[in-house]
Design an enzyme around this catalytic site. Sequence first.
Site: not given
Length: 245
Positions: A149-151, A153
């Site tokens: 999810h972080y990557d 975004s």
Amino acid sequence: MLEGKRIIVTGAAQGIGATLAAGFAAMGARVALADIADPGPAAARIPGALAVQMDVTDLADCERLASEVEAAFGGIDGVVNNAALFATLPIEMQDEIDTALWDKVMAVNAKGPWLVTRACAPILERDGGGSIVMISTNRILQGFPGMLHYDASKGAVYAMTRSLIRELGPKNIRVNSILPGLTMSEGVKARDGIEERAPLIAKSRSITRDMEPDDLLGPCAFFLSDHSAFVTGQSLCVDGGGITQ
């Protein structure tokens, strides 16, 4: 280097954002610290700084931020889109991530920079142009497990940089991105297991030490300054040579 520049830093209540704001002020800038947490204590340590508590996922709040900074400083010359969810995120595989958490990460980390840029761009244009710095991550240059999810975004932030220059360049607004490595901010230092991971990451770098928030100050200041007046659409990896493009 930034004498007279009027700069907004989001996610500035603590960590990297607070460090950048203080550093920009030391270079002569007037700084506005924005955060969903109260940025007042961090702003109080910086002479002449403005604190704006707001939510980057809310367009009305972003427009209020832009208006308050324009009213206080007479305009805006630069924006650092630093606000993001990272330090509190659990390390989970793609099939373990809660869908609501995915949406929240994308809202803060991808939608947020878009809305802040959308709100501030008209003021930058009225002032003759300016600079927007997007904070992405070096993780997008080489696959890592555990934080899809972080990557995703931060990959969106990288892509937005390339598209925004085509829309904002004719308005003399530059957009560049910084891709940091793991940075030892307060939040990162509080993560479970960081004592074991950090030395391994430092050893993998060409410059074999921890990365500190201060390491981002010079690169960000360059993009905000007139020294980069003809530089836009660029992505600078700042990680001590851990990952090369």
